[in-house]
Design a protein around this motif. Sequence first.
Motif, mmCIF file in Angstrom:
data_model
loop_
_atom_site.group_PDB
_atom_site.id
_atom_site.type_symbol
_atom_site.label_atom_id
_atom_site.label_comp_id
_atom_site.label_asym_id
_atom_site.label_seq_id
_atom_site.Cartn_x
_atom_site.Cartn_y
_atom_site.Cartn_z
ATOM 1 N N ASP A 1 2.674 8.518 5.952
ATOM 2 C CA ASP A 1 2.229 8.245 7.318
ATOM 3 C C ASP A 1 1.404 6.957 7.365
ATOM 4 O O ASP A 1 1.295 6.255 6.362
ATOM 5 N N GLU A 2 0.811 6.676 8.516
ATOM 6 C CA GLU A 2 0.073 5.420 8.703
ATOM 7 C C GLU A 2 -1.103 5.280 7.739
ATOM 8 O O GLU A 2 -1.518 4.179 7.426
ATOM 9 N N SER A 3 -1.657 6.407 7.291
ATOM 10 C CA SER A 3 -2.790 6.341 6.361
ATOM 11 C C SER A 3 -2.325 6.444 4.910
ATOM 12 O O SER A 3 -3.116 6.711 4.021
ATOM 13 N N LYS B 1 0.832 -1.202 0.000
ATOM 14 C CA LYS B 1 0.000 0.000 0.000
ATOM 15 C C LYS B 1 0.866 1.251 0.000
ATOM 16 O O LYS B 1 0.566 2.220 -0.685
ATOM 17 N N ALA B 2 1.946 1.230 0.781
ATOM 18 C CA ALA B 2 2.858 2.367 0.833
ATOM 19 C C ALA B 2 3.499 2.587 -0.531
ATOM 20 O O ALA B 2 3.583 3.713 -1.022
ATOM 21 N N GLU B 3 3.928 1.487 -1.172
ATOM 22 C CA GLU B 3 4.546 1.584 -2.492
ATOM 23 C C GLU B 3 3.550 2.108 -3.520
ATOM 24 O O GLU B 3 3.885 2.973 -4.332
ATOM 25 N N ALA B 4 2.314 1.621 -3.473
ATOM 26 C CA ALA B 4 1.291 2.061 -4.415
ATOM 27 C C ALA B 4 0.989 3.547 -4.245
ATOM 28 O O ALA B 4 0.842 4.279 -5.229
ATOM 29 N N ALA B 5 0.931 4.006 -3.003
ATOM 30 C CA ALA B 5 0.655 5.419 -2.735
ATOM 31 C C ALA B 5 1.802 6.296 -3.218
ATOM 32 O O ALA B 5 1.580 7.377 -3.779
ATOM 33 N N ALA B 6 3.028 5.831 -3.023
ATOM 34 C CA ALA B 6 4.197 6.600 -3.456
ATOM 35 C C ALA B 6 4.233 6.725 -4.975
ATOM 36 O O ALA B 6 4.479 7.801 -5.520
ATOM 37 N N VAL B 7 3.957 5.621 -5.670
ATOM 38 C CA VAL B 7 3.972 5.620 -7.130
ATOM 39 C C VAL B 7 2.796 6.424 -7.693
ATOM 40 O O VAL B 7 2.912 7.041 -8.743
ATOM 41 N N ALA B 8 1.687 6.445 -6.964
ATOM 42 C CA ALA B 8 0.553 7.252 -7.396
ATOM 43 C C ALA B 8 0.913 8.743 -7.350
ATOM 44 O O ALA B 8 0.532 9.515 -8.222
ATOM 45 N N ALA B 9 1.679 9.137 -6.339
ATOM 46 C CA ALA B 9 2.080 10.533 -6.192
ATOM 47 C C ALA B 9 3.245 10.886 -7.113
ATOM 48 O O ALA B 9 3.307 11.991 -7.643
ATOM 49 N N TYR B 10 4.158 9.934 -7.290
ATOM 50 C CA TYR B 10 5.356 10.145 -8.114
ATOM 51 C C TYR B 10 5.522 8.958 -9.049
ATOM 52 O O TYR B 10 6.199 7.996 -8.703
ATOM 53 N N LYS C 1 10.493 6.493 12.913
ATOM 54 C CA LYS C 1 9.072 6.748 13.143
ATOM 55 C C LYS C 1 8.267 5.496 12.841
ATOM 56 O O LYS C 1 7.812 5.318 11.712
ATOM 57 N N PRO C 2 8.072 4.640 13.816
ATOM 58 C CA PRO C 2 7.299 3.411 13.582
ATOM 59 C C PRO C 2 5.920 3.717 13.006
ATOM 60 O O PRO C 2 5.266 4.667 13.422
ATOM 61 N N GLY C 3 5.503 2.908 12.028
ATOM 62 C CA GLY C 3 4.213 3.124 11.381
ATOM 63 C C GLY C 3 4.322 4.004 10.152
ATOM 64 O O GLY C 3 3.405 4.059 9.348
ATOM 65 N N MET C 4 5.448 4.687 9.997
ATOM 66 C CA MET C 4 5.673 5.526 8.824
ATOM 67 C C MET C 4 6.502 4.720 7.825
ATOM 68 O O MET C 4 7.239 3.816 8.201
ATOM 69 N N TYR C 5 6.385 5.078 6.549
ATOM 70 C CA TYR C 5 7.112 4.363 5.512
ATOM 71 C C TYR C 5 7.965 5.322 4.691
ATOM 72 O O TYR C 5 7.600 6.476 4.485
#
Length: 67
Positions: A47-49, A4-13, A26-30
């Motif tokens: 962040d977590e979301s 999910k973190a990777e997908a969100a990052a690629v969606a933004a960039y 920062k636990p919970g952060m990617y």
Amino acid sequence: MKQKAEAAAVAAYPGTVVKSEEDAEKPGMYAVEVKKKDGTSVEVYLDESFKVTATKQEGSEETENDG
């Protein structure tokens, strides 16, 4: 979670994920490194979301020089 973190990052960039990891400080952060289509890389912090909280440009031609 990591996908999910990777997908969100690629969606933004749009580009290719080079690496991703949970942020040690920062636990919970990617932190996800994305290689963009122009060849440059950007470190995307989420962040977590899975909302982008910060980015850091990764310069391939930058060199660390202490002298």
